[in-house]
Design a protein around this motif. Sequence first.
Motif, PDB file in Angstrom:
ATOM      1  N   ALA A  57       0.829  -1.203   0.000  1.00 38.32           N
ATOM      2  CA  ALA A  57       0.000   0.000   0.000  1.00 38.32           C
ATOM      3  C   ALA A  57       0.865   1.255   0.000  1.00 38.32           C
ATOM      4  CB  ALA A  57      -0.925  -0.019   1.215  1.00 38.32           C
ATOM      5  N   LEU A  58       1.935   1.271   0.792  1.00 34.98           N
ATOM      6  CA  LEU A  58       2.798   2.446   0.838  1.00 34.98           C
ATOM      7  C   LEU A  58       3.605   2.623  -0.449  1.00 34.98           C
ATOM      8  CD1 LEU A  58       4.260   2.499   4.458  1.00 34.98           C
ATOM      9  CD2 LEU A  58       2.699   4.123   3.410  1.00 34.98           C
ATOM     10  N   ALA A  59       3.999   1.531  -1.053  1.00 37.35           N
ATOM     11  CA  ALA A  59       4.823   1.622  -2.259  1.00 37.35           C
ATOM     12  C   ALA A  59       4.020   2.110  -3.457  1.00 37.35           C
ATOM     13  CB  ALA A  59       5.456   0.272  -2.574  1.00 37.35           C
ATOM     14  N   SER A  60       2.737   1.792  -3.499  1.00 41.38           N
ATOM     15  CA  SER A  60       1.957   2.121  -4.685  1.00 41.38           C
ATOM     16  C   SER A  60       1.464   3.561  -4.691  1.00 41.38           C
ATOM     17  CB  SER A  60       0.770   1.180  -4.803  1.00 41.38           C
ATOM     18  OG  SER A  60      -0.189   1.495  -3.812  1.00 41.38           O
ATOM     19  N   LEU A  61       1.023   4.046  -3.540  1.00 34.72           N
ATOM     20  CA  LEU A  61       0.422   5.377  -3.428  1.00 34.72           C
ATOM     21  C   LEU A  61      -0.735   5.576  -4.410  1.00 34.72           C
ATOM     22  CD1 LEU A  61       3.502   7.699  -2.844  1.00 34.72           C
ATOM     23  CD2 LEU A  61       1.877   6.835  -1.167  1.00 34.72           C
ATOM     24  N   ASP A  62      -1.409   4.490  -4.719  1.00 36.06           N
ATOM     25  CA  ASP A  62      -2.591   4.520  -5.573  1.00 36.06           C
ATOM     26  C   ASP A  62      -3.784   4.114  -4.725  1.00 36.06           C
ATOM     27  OD1 ASP A  62      -4.350   4.503  -7.712  1.00 36.06           O
ATOM     28  OD2 ASP A  62      -3.748   2.516  -8.405  1.00 36.06           O
ATOM     29  N   GLY A  63      -4.849   4.868  -4.776  1.00 38.02           N
ATOM     30  CA  GLY A  63      -6.005   4.618  -3.922  1.00 38.02           C
ATOM     31  C   GLY A  63      -6.599   3.230  -4.084  1.00 38.02           C
ATOM     32  N   SER A  64      -6.699   2.740  -5.319  1.00 41.62           N
ATOM     33  CA  SER A  64      -7.307   1.430  -5.529  1.00 41.62           C
ATOM     34  C   SER A  64      -6.415   0.305  -4.995  1.00 41.62           C
ATOM     35  CB  SER A  64      -7.612   1.211  -7.010  1.00 41.62           C
ATOM     36  OG  SER A  64      -6.428   1.161  -7.766  1.00 41.62           O
ATOM     37  N   ALA A  71      -8.186  -4.363   2.158  1.00 42.24           N
ATOM     38  CA  ALA A  71      -9.224  -5.403   2.137  1.00 42.24           C
ATOM     39  C   ALA A  71      -8.604  -6.792   2.263  1.00 42.24           C
ATOM     40  CB  ALA A  71     -10.039  -5.295   0.851  1.00 42.24           C
ATOM     41  N   GLY A  72      -7.481  -7.013   1.618  1.00 39.94           N
ATOM     42  CA  GLY A  72      -6.799  -8.303   1.728  1.00 39.94           C
ATOM     43  C   GLY A  72      -6.322  -8.571   3.139  1.00 39.94           C
TER      44      GLY A  72
END
Length: 110
Positions: A57-64, A71-72
């Motif tokens: 989540a931190l590496a992507s910085l994309d909301g989806s 959720a996972g």
Amino acid sequence: MMQDILAYLVGIFLIVGGIFSLGAAIGLLRLPDLYTRMHAASKAGTLGAGFGFLAIALASLDGSVILRAFAGFVFLLLTAPISAHLLARAAYFAGYKPSPVTKVDEMDPK
């Protein structure tokens, strides 16, 4: 500057998750019976995967991607301990007794 800090945080979360996953793997090899092995796999494995999801989540910085990682992690957090408990209970009633080093067997009707 901010990207460097974020990269370090992602690396730290991956290392911490790897340490928890390694602890789960060592627990599977070293612990004496099915119940303690299942405990190690469900607890430490869930934490290891959770830190991995956090790093993603931190590496992507994309909301989806952040939403899917969250959720996972929530799905894993809710299902792994419950399924381990149900499997251990089924194994106990199928006749797999705890290790002789187990001090208290609360399910024994004695």
